[in-house]
Design a protein around this motif. Structure first.
Motif, PDB file in Angstrom:
ATOM      1  N   UNK A 106      20.675  70.027  71.856  1.00  0.00           N
ATOM      2  CA  UNK A 106      21.027  70.843  73.015  1.00  0.00           C
ATOM      3  C   UNK A 106      22.518  71.099  73.101  1.00  0.00           C
ATOM      4  N   UNK A 107      22.907  71.945  74.064  1.00  0.00           N
ATOM      5  CA  UNK A 107      24.314  72.274  74.251  1.00  0.00           C
ATOM      6  C   UNK A 107      25.122  71.079  74.748  1.00  0.00           C
ATOM      7  N   UNK A 108      24.429  70.103  75.369  1.00  0.00           N
ATOM      8  CA  UNK A 108      25.155  68.930  75.867  1.00  0.00           C
ATOM      9  C   UNK A 108      25.708  68.060  74.747  1.00  0.00           C
ATOM     10  N   UNK A 109      25.264  68.299  73.509  1.00  0.00           N
ATOM     11  CA  UNK A 109      25.794  67.541  72.365  1.00  0.00           C
ATOM     12  C   UNK A 109      27.283  67.805  72.183  1.00  0.00           C
ATOM     13  N   UNK A 110      27.729  69.038  72.518  1.00  0.00           N
ATOM     14  CA  UNK A 110      29.161  69.386  72.415  1.00  0.00           C
ATOM     15  C   UNK A 110      29.995  68.456  73.295  1.00  0.00           C
ATOM     16  N   UNK A 111      29.532  68.255  74.533  1.00  0.00           N
ATOM     17  CA  UNK A 111      30.281  67.421  75.481  1.00  0.00           C
ATOM     18  C   UNK A 111      30.287  65.963  75.057  1.00  0.00           C
ATOM     19  N   UNK A 112      29.163  65.478  74.539  1.00  0.00           N
ATOM     20  CA  UNK A 112      29.064  64.074  74.122  1.00  0.00           C
ATOM     21  C   UNK A 112      30.081  63.758  73.030  1.00  0.00           C
ATOM     22  N   UNK A 113      30.244  64.661  72.055  1.00  0.00           N
ATOM     23  CA  UNK A 113      31.199  64.430  70.975  1.00  0.00           C
ATOM     24  C   UNK A 113      32.638  64.504  71.491  1.00  0.00           C
ATOM     25  N   UNK A 114      32.907  65.466  72.381  1.00  0.00           N
ATOM     26  CA  UNK A 114      34.257  65.607  72.914  1.00  0.00           C
ATOM     27  C   UNK A 114      34.687  64.359  73.684  1.00  0.00           C
ATOM     28  N   UNK A 115      33.791  63.832  74.521  1.00  0.00           N
ATOM     29  CA  UNK A 115      34.123  62.675  75.366  1.00  0.00           C
ATOM     30  C   UNK A 115      34.240  61.398  74.546  1.00  0.00           C
ATOM     31  N   UNK A 116      33.312  61.178  73.598  1.00  0.00           N
ATOM     32  CA  UNK A 116      33.239  59.902  72.890  1.00  0.00           C
ATOM     33  C   UNK A 116      34.094  59.832  71.629  1.00  0.00           C
ATOM     34  N   UNK A 117      34.505  60.970  71.091  1.00  0.00           N
ATOM     35  CA  UNK A 117      35.278  60.947  69.836  1.00  0.00           C
ATOM     36  C   UNK A 117      36.665  61.567  70.038  1.00  0.00           C
ATOM     37  N   UNK A 118      36.725  62.839  70.419  1.00  0.00           N
ATOM     38  CA  UNK A 118      38.019  63.536  70.499  1.00  0.00           C
ATOM     39  C   UNK A 118      38.884  62.955  71.613  1.00  0.00           C
ATOM     40  N   UNK A 119      38.286  62.682  72.791  1.00  0.00           N
ATOM     41  CA  UNK A 119      39.044  62.149  73.916  1.00  0.00           C
ATOM     42  C   UNK A 119      38.952  60.634  74.037  1.00  0.00           C
ATOM     43  N   UNK A 120      38.451  59.977  72.994  1.00  0.00           N
ATOM     44  CA  UNK A 120      38.313  58.515  73.046  1.00  0.00           C
ATOM     45  C   UNK A 120      39.684  57.850  73.068  1.00  0.00           C
ATOM     46  N   UNK A 121      39.793  56.805  73.877  1.00  0.00           N
ATOM     47  CA  UNK A 121      41.073  56.091  73.966  1.00  0.00           C
ATOM     48  C   UNK A 121      41.364  55.333  72.680  1.00  0.00           C
ATOM     49  N   UNK A 122      40.328  54.749  72.102  1.00  0.00           N
ATOM     50  CA  UNK A 122      40.507  54.011  70.848  1.00  0.00           C
ATOM     51  C   UNK A 122      40.389  54.972  69.673  1.00  0.00           C
ATOM     52  N   UNK A 123      41.137  54.653  68.598  1.00  0.00           N
ATOM     53  CA  UNK A 123      41.111  55.484  67.394  1.00  0.00           C
ATOM     54  C   UNK A 123      39.758  55.360  66.698  1.00  0.00           C
ATOM     55  N   UNK A 124      39.122  56.498  66.430  1.00  0.00           N
ATOM     56  CA  UNK A 124      37.808  56.504  65.784  1.00  0.00           C
ATOM     57  C   UNK A 124      38.003  56.436  64.276  1.00  0.00           C
ATOM     58  N   UNK A 125      37.566  55.335  63.676  1.00  0.00           N
ATOM     59  CA  UNK A 125      37.759  55.151  62.229  1.00  0.00           C
ATOM     60  C   UNK A 125      36.587  55.713  61.429  1.00  0.00           C
ATOM     61  N   UNK A 126      35.362  55.519  61.934  1.00  0.00           N
ATOM     62  CA  UNK A 126      34.176  55.927  61.171  1.00  0.00           C
ATOM     63  C   UNK A 126      33.971  57.435  61.245  1.00  0.00           C
ATOM     64  N   UNK A 127      33.620  58.073  60.123  1.00  0.00           N
ATOM     65  CA  UNK A 127      33.337  59.514  60.150  1.00  0.00           C
ATOM     66  C   UNK A 127      31.942  59.842  60.685  1.00  0.00           C
ATOM     67  N   UNK A 128      31.146  58.809  60.978  1.00  0.00           N
ATOM     68  CA  UNK A 128      29.807  59.007  61.544  1.00  0.00           C
ATOM     69  C   UNK A 128      29.743  58.271  62.875  1.00  0.00           C
ATOM     70  N   UNK A 129      29.373  58.976  63.931  1.00  0.00           N
ATOM     71  CA  UNK A 129      29.275  58.382  65.266  1.00  0.00           C
ATOM     72  C   UNK A 129      27.878  58.621  65.818  1.00  0.00           C
ATOM     73  N   UNK A 130      27.226  57.551  66.311  1.00  0.00           N
ATOM     74  CA  UNK A 130      25.899  57.663  66.899  1.00  0.00           C
ATOM     75  C   UNK A 130      26.012  57.582  68.418  1.00  0.00           C
ATOM     76  N   UNK A 131      25.532  58.624  69.093  1.00  0.00           N
ATOM     77  CA  UNK A 131      25.555  58.687  70.558  1.00  0.00           C
ATOM     78  C   UNK A 131      24.164  59.094  71.036  1.00  0.00           C
ATOM     79  N   UNK A 132      23.525  58.211  71.777  1.00  0.00           N
ATOM     80  CA  UNK A 132      22.203  58.493  72.369  1.00  0.00           C
ATOM     81  C   UNK A 132      21.210  59.012  71.331  1.00  0.00           C
ATOM     82  N   UNK A 133      21.075  58.250  70.224  1.00  0.00           N
ATOM     83  CA  UNK A 133      20.130  58.560  69.147  1.00  0.00           C
ATOM     84  C   UNK A 133      20.441  59.890  68.439  1.00  0.00           C
ATOM     85  N   UNK A 134      21.667  60.349  68.588  1.00  0.00           N
ATOM     86  CA  UNK A 134      22.119  61.564  67.898  1.00  0.00           C
ATOM     87  C   UNK A 134      23.291  61.205  66.992  1.00  0.00           C
ATOM     88  N   UNK A 135      23.225  61.646  65.736  1.00  0.00           N
ATOM     89  CA  UNK A 135      24.280  61.339  64.762  1.00  0.00           C
ATOM     90  C   UNK A 135      25.252  62.504  64.661  1.00  0.00           C
TER      91      UNK A 135
END
Length: 434
Positions: free
Chosen positions: A25-54
């Motif tokens: 769904x379109x809400x996947x865009x927001x999930x990635x922005x909040x959890x990866x791009x705007x994450x306070x901690x540096x994201x090291x892994x190139x694969x992120x799992x959020x709510x059963x979505x890779x």
């Protein structure tokens, strides 16, 4: 299969959004922005799992590319597709940045419709894509052009279109090798291997067939032949033992297995013909001889001798040697016979640079290192001395014996083609323990 593909800028704003499957769904865009791009901690892994979505993501400059799926997909395949997509976009409009993406968003959507079908990767070859997608969009094709495109998409020779013509037929061949070494202070080789690439740039008319041979016989060492058998097979002539190799899709593998010759119809322009790796009979261009001596608790002496082990007629270039120093170094006095040497406190190393060095030569550097007293009793671990260089030969010993071109339809032969062959050997991880 890929459910959706998104392109973001550094602020997290969606520049390109393409959904291929209903489970995303379109809400996947927001999930990635909040959890990866705007994450306070540096994201090291190139694969992120959020709510059963890779979310498979990579970054180029200030642009994020993200492939989204809810399926159990092959991660390597997804990243290979993302890399190919980056290459395709760069071939169309150069540097990938926000301005270029906004100026070419119609073109990008056309490309996404061609390279992915219901989430499955299709044709990603830029040569084929450029025949029916241009900067202005999809053009109306004539009957002849439509037939040509169909033969490329469904035919056997998808990497080259018919009807290519050049005023002058030229062929450039580069043998690019990276030599990796780990040597003990006494000069014993602990590990060594060469990773090589054969890169070709062809400007040939028609549909020519090329034959390419190396060192009379290319011996594939698969572990089932002894050294005696290898030398018998090579007929006493210098040959190299290759541990593994991969070829471009244009190479006819059946002829390589039977005749040990590489036969192919080359792609137009620049492409990588083959990759290989070898671990035997490597010609090491340089030998580094280190001598580290503790004079007192607050002083140590370092002497490094550099020897070149290739023909005197050849010149090595871009030589750089990094000699590590202890963390408690307060000052360094350097004396070198050739080139320039400087202590870099930020890198905890003495950097010795030379523009060029001839073969069978020797040069040395001496340094006195002043140390600050420390409470730690732990002895300095002495990291290895690393080296960078470039030499005009192949350290593996690979030689191009012949490169022949045949094109019977256009009535030009091997003698009409201008050929250029170049060897470049570079340092990979070239280290000597001290």
């Amino acid at each position: 299969m890929i459910g959706g593909l998104f392109l973001y800028n550094h602020k997290g704003e969606v520049l390109i959004s393409r959904i291929y499957r209903d489970d995303i769904g379109r809400n996947a865009c927001d999930a990635f922005r909040v959890n990866v791009i705007h994450a306070r901690q540096h994201v090291r892994s190139p694969v992120t799992n959020i709510a059963r979505t890779s979310f498979f993501h990579t970054k180029r400059g200030n642009i994020w590319l993200c492939a989204v799926t809810k399926q159990n997909v092959n991660a390597v395949m997804v990243f290979e597709f993302l890399m190919k997509m980056i290459d395709v976009m760069q071939s169309y409009f150069g540097k990938i940045n926000e301005e270029n993406i906004k100026n070419n968003f119609v073109l990008i959507y056309e490309l996404l419709d061609e390279v992915l079908d219901f989430g499955y990767p299709q044709k990603t070859d830029t040569g084929i894509l450029k025949t029916f997608i241009t900067q202005q969009g999809i053009k109306t094709q004539t009957k002849e052009e439509t037939t040509q495109i169909t033969s490329q998409v469904t035919g056997q020779i998808g990497w080259r279109r018919e009807g290519i013509k050049y005023r002058r037929n030229e062929l450039f061949l580069d043998v690019l090798e990276s030599v990796n070494l780990l040597m003990s202070p006494q000069g014993q080789v602990l590990s060594a291997h060469v990773a090589g690439r054969v890169v070709m740039k062809s400007f040939l008319s028609g549909m020519p067939e090329c034959k390419f041979g190396m060192n009379d016989k290319l011996v594939l060492d698969k572990g089932n032949k002894t050294n005696d058998e290898l030398s018998k097979n090579s007929g006493g002539k210098p040959s190299i033992a290759i541990d593994d190799c991969t070829f471009h899709q244009c190479v006819k593998l059946s002829k390589f297995e039977s005749e040990r010759s590489i036969s192919f119809i080359p792609a137009d322009g620049e492409f990588e013909l083959m990759r290989y790796r070898t671990t035997k009979d490597i010609s090491l261009p340089f030998r580094v001889i280190p001598l580290v001596r503790d004079i007192a608790r607050s002083k140590m002496e370092v002497k490094v001798v550099l020897k070149s082990n290739f023909k005197p007629t050849l010149l090595a270039q871009k030589i750089e040697i990094r000699i590590p120093t202890p963390l408690n170094t307060s000052g360094v006095q350097v004396l070198c016979m050739k080139g320039k040497a400087k202590y870099k406190a930020s890198e905890n190393a003495i950097v010795w640079k030379m523009k060029r060095m001839a073969g069978m030569k020797e040069s040395q550097i001496s340094a006195e290192i002043e140390l600050l007293p420390t409470a730690e009793k732990k002895k300095w671990s002495r990291p290895p001395i690393s080296m960078n260089f470039e030499v005009p030969f192949a350290p593996s010993g690979l030689k191009v014996r012949y490169l022949k071109v045949f094109e019977p339809k256009l009535n030009y032969n091997d003698h009409d083609v201008i050929k250029w062959v170049r060897y470049i050997g570079k340092s990979g991880l070239y280290e000597t323990r001290c």
